[in-house]
Design a protein around this motif. Structure first.
Motif, PDB file in Angstrom:
ATOM      1  N   PRO A   1       6.650   0.505  -4.102  1.00 46.86           N
ATOM      2  CA  PRO A   1       6.173   1.687  -4.830  1.00 46.86           C
ATOM      3  C   PRO A   1       4.820   1.492  -5.490  1.00 46.86           C
ATOM      4  O   PRO A   1       4.385   0.367  -5.747  1.00 46.86           O
ATOM      5  N   GLY A   2       4.168   2.603  -5.811  1.00 47.15           N
ATOM      6  CA  GLY A   2       2.934   2.562  -6.584  1.00 47.15           C
ATOM      7  C   GLY A   2       3.224   2.147  -8.016  1.00 47.15           C
ATOM      8  O   GLY A   2       4.359   2.214  -8.497  1.00 47.15           O
ATOM      9  N   CYS A   3       2.167   1.718  -8.688  1.00 47.00           N
ATOM     10  CA  CYS A   3       2.339   1.207 -10.051  1.00 47.00           C
ATOM     11  C   CYS A   3       2.717   2.327 -11.022  1.00 47.00           C
ATOM     12  O   CYS A   3       3.726   2.239 -11.730  1.00 47.00           O
ATOM     13  N   TYR A   4       1.916   3.398 -11.050  1.00 48.07           N
ATOM     14  CA  TYR A   4       2.277   4.498 -11.949  1.00 48.07           C
ATOM     15  C   TYR A   4       3.672   5.053 -11.600  1.00 48.07           C
ATOM     16  O   TYR A   4       4.496   5.263 -12.496  1.00 48.07           O
ATOM     17  N   PRO A   5       3.965   5.318 -10.313  1.00 47.21           N
ATOM     18  CA  PRO A   5       5.296   5.851  -9.998  1.00 47.21           C
ATOM     19  C   PRO A   5       6.438   4.952 -10.470  1.00 47.21           C
ATOM     20  O   PRO A   5       7.459   5.438 -10.955  1.00 47.21           O
TER      21      PRO A   5
ATOM     22  N   LYS B   1      -4.708  15.826  -9.312  1.00 49.69           N
ATOM     23  CA  LYS B   1      -5.551  15.299  -8.226  1.00 49.69           C
ATOM     24  C   LYS B   1      -5.213  13.864  -7.843  1.00 49.69           C
ATOM     25  O   LYS B   1      -5.763  13.334  -6.882  1.00 49.69           O
ATOM     26  N   HIS B   2      -4.342  13.198  -8.600  1.00 53.59           N
ATOM     27  CA  HIS B   2      -4.097  11.784  -8.287  1.00 53.59           C
ATOM     28  C   HIS B   2      -3.042  11.651  -7.185  1.00 53.59           C
ATOM     29  O   HIS B   2      -2.019  12.324  -7.209  1.00 53.59           O
ATOM     30  N   ARG B   3      -3.282  10.720  -6.253  1.00 56.81           N
ATOM     31  CA  ARG B   3      -2.418  10.574  -5.074  1.00 56.81           C
ATOM     32  C   ARG B   3      -1.027  10.036  -5.397  1.00 56.81           C
ATOM     33  O   ARG B   3      -0.160   9.998  -4.520  1.00 56.81           O
ATOM     34  N   HIS B   4      -0.804   9.610  -6.636  1.00 61.00           N
ATOM     35  CA  HIS B   4       0.563   9.220  -6.997  1.00 61.00           C
ATOM     36  C   HIS B   4       1.435  10.419  -7.352  1.00 61.00           C
ATOM     37  O   HIS B   4       2.654  10.288  -7.473  1.00 61.00           O
ATOM     38  N   THR B   5       0.817  11.580  -7.506  1.00 61.98           N
ATOM     39  CA  THR B   5       1.596  12.779  -7.863  1.00 61.98           C
ATOM     40  C   THR B   5       2.688  13.077  -6.831  1.00 61.98           C
ATOM     41  O   THR B   5       3.858  13.261  -7.207  1.00 61.98           O
TER      42      THR B   5
ATOM     43  N   ALA C   1      -9.479   9.800 -19.314  1.00 62.72           N
ATOM     44  CA  ALA C   1      -8.579  10.264 -18.254  1.00 62.72           C
ATOM     45  C   ALA C   1      -9.383  10.358 -16.957  1.00 62.72           C
ATOM     46  O   ALA C   1     -10.611  10.400 -16.972  1.00 62.72           O
ATOM     47  N   TYR C   2      -8.700  10.344 -15.817  1.00 63.79           N
ATOM     48  CA  TYR C   2      -9.383  10.570 -14.542  1.00 63.79           C
ATOM     49  C   TYR C   2      -8.451  11.338 -13.604  1.00 63.79           C
ATOM     50  O   TYR C   2      -7.248  11.407 -13.814  1.00 63.79           O
ATOM     51  N   LYS C   3      -9.043  11.932 -12.574  1.00 63.75           N
ATOM     52  CA  LYS C   3      -8.269  12.728 -11.608  1.00 63.75           C
ATOM     53  C   LYS C   3      -7.332  13.709 -12.318  1.00 63.75           C
ATOM     54  O   LYS C   3      -6.141  13.826 -12.002  1.00 63.75           O
TER      55      LYS C   3
ATOM     56  N   SER D   1       0.844  -1.203   0.000  1.00 66.57           N
ATOM     57  CA  SER D   1       0.000   0.000   0.000  1.00 66.57           C
ATOM     58  C   SER D   1       0.879   1.252   0.000  1.00 66.57           C
ATOM     59  O   SER D   1       2.104   1.180   0.030  1.00 66.57           O
ATOM     60  N   ALA D   2       0.220   2.383   0.020  1.00 66.67           N
ATOM     61  CA  ALA D   2       0.942   3.663  -0.032  1.00 66.67           C
ATOM     62  C   ALA D   2       1.335   4.179   1.349  1.00 66.67           C
ATOM     63  O   ALA D   2       1.941   5.245   1.465  1.00 66.67           O
ATOM     64  N   ASP D   3       1.015   3.414   2.414  1.00 66.36           N
ATOM     65  CA  ASP D   3       1.094   3.996   3.754  1.00 66.36           C
ATOM     66  C   ASP D   3       2.491   4.426   4.209  1.00 66.36           C
ATOM     67  O   ASP D   3       2.618   5.298   5.066  1.00 66.36           O
ATOM     68  N   TYR D   4       3.533   3.798   3.679  1.00 68.87           N
ATOM     69  CA  TYR D   4       4.889   4.164   4.142  1.00 68.87           C
ATOM     70  C   TYR D   4       5.788   4.651   3.002  1.00 68.87           C
ATOM     71  O   TYR D   4       7.007   4.686   3.137  1.00 68.87           O
ATOM     72  N   ARG D   5       5.150   5.033   1.878  1.00 62.70           N
ATOM     73  CA  ARG D   5       5.963   5.451   0.720  1.00 62.70           C
ATOM     74  C   ARG D   5       6.452   6.886   0.811  1.00 62.70           C
ATOM     75  O   ARG D   5       7.496   7.226   0.262  1.00 62.70           O
ATOM     76  N   LEU D   6       5.661   7.752   1.432  1.00 64.47           N
ATOM     77  CA  LEU D   6       6.020   9.169   1.470  1.00 64.47           C
ATOM     78  C   LEU D   6       6.816   9.455   2.733  1.00 64.47           C
ATOM     79  O   LEU D   6       6.413   9.080   3.827  1.00 64.47           O
TER      80      LEU D   6
ATOM     81  N   LYS E   1      -1.303   5.436 -18.606  1.00 70.91           N
ATOM     82  CA  LYS E   1      -2.527   4.685 -18.905  1.00 70.91           C
ATOM     83  C   LYS E   1      -2.424   3.324 -18.239  1.00 70.91           C
ATOM     84  O   LYS E   1      -1.413   2.635 -18.398  1.00 70.91           O
ATOM     85  N   SER E   2      -3.473   2.950 -17.503  1.00 67.23           N
ATOM     86  CA  SER E   2      -3.433   1.698 -16.739  1.00 67.23           C
ATOM     87  C   SER E   2      -4.591   0.791 -17.106  1.00 67.23           C
ATOM     88  O   SER E   2      -5.714   1.248 -17.353  1.00 67.23           O
ATOM     89  N   GLY E   3      -4.336  -0.506 -17.047  1.00 67.72           N
ATOM     90  CA  GLY E   3      -5.409  -1.489 -17.129  1.00 67.72           C
ATOM     91  C   GLY E   3      -6.249  -1.460 -15.863  1.00 67.72           C
ATOM     92  O   GLY E   3      -5.834  -0.922 -14.825  1.00 67.72           O
ATOM     93  N   THR E   4      -7.445  -2.051 -15.929  1.00 64.50           N
ATOM     94  CA  THR E   4      -8.399  -1.897 -14.824  1.00 64.50           C
ATOM     95  C   THR E   4      -8.028  -2.689 -13.572  1.00 64.50           C
ATOM     96  O   THR E   4      -8.530  -2.369 -12.494  1.00 64.50           O
ATOM     97  N   SER E   5      -7.157  -3.677 -13.670  1.00 62.62           N
ATOM     98  CA  SER E   5      -6.755  -4.372 -12.433  1.00 62.62           C
ATOM     99  C   SER E   5      -6.079  -3.406 -11.466  1.00 62.62           C
ATOM    100  O   SER E   5      -6.012  -3.669 -10.269  1.00 62.62           O
ATOM    101  N   GLY E   6      -5.590  -2.289 -11.971  1.00 61.88           N
ATOM    102  CA  GLY E   6      -4.997  -1.267 -11.110  1.00 61.88           C
ATOM    103  C   GLY E   6      -5.973  -0.724 -10.081  1.00 61.88           C
ATOM    104  O   GLY E   6      -5.568  -0.202  -9.039  1.00 61.88           O
ATOM    105  N   ALA E   7      -7.251  -0.849 -10.369  1.00 62.35           N
ATOM    106  CA  ALA E   7      -8.266  -0.319  -9.448  1.00 62.35           C
ATOM    107  C   ALA E   7      -8.657  -1.334  -8.379  1.00 62.35           C
ATOM    108  O   ALA E   7      -9.513  -1.050  -7.540  1.00 62.35           O
TER     109      ALA E   7
HETATM  110  C1  X2W Z   1      -6.513   2.057 -12.646  1.00 58.41           C
HETATM  111  C2  X2W Z   1      -6.528   2.540 -11.213  1.00 58.41           C
HETATM  112  O1  X2W Z   1      -7.571   2.844 -10.674  1.00 58.41           O
HETATM  113  N1  X2W Z   1      -5.350   2.610 -10.594  1.00 58.41           N
HETATM  114  C3  X2W Z   1      -5.216   3.039  -9.231  1.00 58.41           C
HETATM  115  C4  X2W Z   1      -3.776   3.105  -8.865  1.00 58.41           C
HETATM  116  C5  X2W Z   1      -3.207   1.800  -8.621  1.00 58.41           C
HETATM  117  C6  X2W Z   1      -2.852   1.535  -7.197  1.00 58.41           C
HETATM  118  O2  X2W Z   1      -3.140   0.485  -6.735  1.00 58.41           O
HETATM  119  O3  X2W Z   1      -2.264   2.515  -6.520  1.00 58.41           O
HETATM  120  P1  X2W Z   1      -1.318   2.258  -5.256  1.00 58.41           P
HETATM  121  O4  X2W Z   1      -0.176   1.521  -5.796  1.00 58.41           O
HETATM  122  O5  X2W Z   1      -0.923   3.576  -4.721  1.00 58.41           O
HETATM  123  O6  X2W Z   1      -2.037   1.510  -4.244  1.00 58.41           O
HETATM  124  C7  X2W Z   1      -5.717   4.452  -8.982  1.00 58.41           C
HETATM  125  O7  X2W Z   1      -5.702   5.268  -9.867  1.00 58.41           O
HETATM  126  O8  X2W Z   1      -6.008   4.735  -7.788  1.00 58.41           O
END
Ligand code: X2W
Ligand code: NDP
Length: 346
Positions: free
Chosen positions: A147-151, A208-212, A202-204, A99-104, A177-183
């Protein structure tokens, strides 16, 4: 043999961890948690694991988990992870938290993008689990923040350029761009087949996305100065895979540099980062179900910009593959154990 537990084994990253660990020669998966599937075998819930893995889904408290394994993967949502991880550490267990809890590193930044942190004392200790950047620290860590997937896709693509001052950090624009398993695997209307298939959005948008902040944290460390990026995620109608496209203006130094040689030098000894030959482009199907990150770049001489493209599997190098790579380092196993399989193409 190392006894390993997966907390959150019924999610997409949990089942991918189980798939990888099923062929890991140094590891025995001794416990797997899920509340909704408690009492059912993993192989019954996920027939893909039949005759490959014999482990039960259980709904256990942390105290009940402790005697069952020495090493844990926390594959639960952020916020839930911070309720579990400190108790595992207090009992002497090693943990990779997906998870993202200890990344920042900065509690204030975490709380701005997520929620109040209940164990900020571990933010300084946790090692950001990108082996290509922090291999030595990971080897001795007891808590790795995966780490997060996008990062992952963005940081691997841009770090060599920022370290050498080849791009203007203020000009960075990143489309991922991510596949839906990312959600994740929980049901939601936004991820229904009819909402996702045959479409692309596009979203967020608008920072606005927490990976920023996670991307900015690591790119700032690479640049040695604060970096701000415009990051826009998109949802692809595919199950797994991320393609990130990053645009930046070259510095005068960057305009003269041999950028291909720089990427090759940065990643020549990395088993999981593949720098593509000039003219080739990464594709999600070339990294699917693998722990690889493919990177390519092109120069737009009309605008003086560089365009870097990178592809990973969001639940491979973007989550569970990378988590096993980190475990291998933390345990002193060969880094590529159970991870060297090529991508699943087509
Ligand atoms: C496609 C999709 O919804 N992706 C997720 C990010 C993937 C994820 O799991 O984020 P963490 O690695 O930070 O947990 C999102 O945008 O929130
Ligand atoms: N999917 C991806 O591509 C990536 C995900 N991540 C991160 O990895 C973690 C797991 O993601 P993912 O597998 O996609 O998520 P899922 O939603 O698919 O799975 C979550 C898992 O956690 C369990 N769980 C949920 N809430 C709780 C709770 N309160 N207490 C105990 N267990 C709980 C669920 O099982 P049950 O409800 O049965 O208990 C399930 O096994 C998340 O932090 C995610 O952000 C990181 C990188 C990429």
């Amino acid at each position: 043999m190392l006894d390993v537990g997966i907390i959150g084994a019924s999610g997409y990253t949990g089942v991918e961890l189980a798939r990888i660990l099923a062929v890991h020669p140094e590891v025995r998966l001794t416990v797997a948690t899920s509340r909704q599937y408690a009492g059912r075998k993993m192989a019954e819930v996920f027939p893909s694991l039949a005759k490959r893995l014999d482990v039960l889904c259980e709904n256990l408290t942390v105290d009940e988990l402790l005697p069952r394994a020495d090493f844990f993967f926390a594959a639960v949502p952020h916020k839930t992870a911070m309720d579990i991880v400190p108790k595992l550490l207090a009992a002497g267990k090693k943990v990779v938290d997906l998870s993202a809890d200890y990344r920042l590193h900065d509690q204030r930044v975490y709380e701005e993008w997520y929620q109040p942190h209940s164990s900020p004392e571990f933010l300084a200790e946790a090692v950001y689990g990108l082996p290509e950047l922090y291999r030595d620290q990971i080897r001795t860590a007891r808590l790795v923040a995966n780490p997060g997937c996008y990062p992952t896709s963005v940081i691997l693509a841009l770090t060599p350029l920022l370290r050498e001052d080849l791009i203007e950090p203020g000009t960075l624009v990143i489309d991922s761009k991510s596949g839906t398993s990312g959600a994740g695997r929980s049901a939601s209307v936004a991820n229904l087949y009819c909402e996702v298939a045959d479409s692309f959005r596009a979203y967020k948008v608008g920072g606005k996305h927490r990976h920023t902040p996670e991307i900015e944290q690591e790119l700032s460390l690479a640049a040695g100065a604060p970096v701000r990026v415009t990051f826009t995620p998109h949802l692809l109608p595919i199950s797994r895979g991320i393609l990130s496209t990053s645009y930046a203006t070259l510095t005068p130094r960057g305009a003269k540099a041999d950028i291909f040689a720089l990427y090759e030098a940065a990643y020549k000894d990395e088993p999981f980062v593949r720098v593509l030959a000039p003219g080739e482009q990464p594709a999600t199907h070339n990294v699917r179900a693998s722990n690889c990150c493919d990177i390519a770049f092109a120069l737009d001489h009309r605008t003086g910009r560089i365009i870097v493209t990178s592809a990973i599997d969001n639940i491979g190098k973007g989550a569970s593959g990378q988590a096993v790579q980190n475990m291998n380092l933390m345990q002193g196993f060969a880094e590529g154990t159970a991870l060297m399989g090529p991508a699943c193409f087509p």
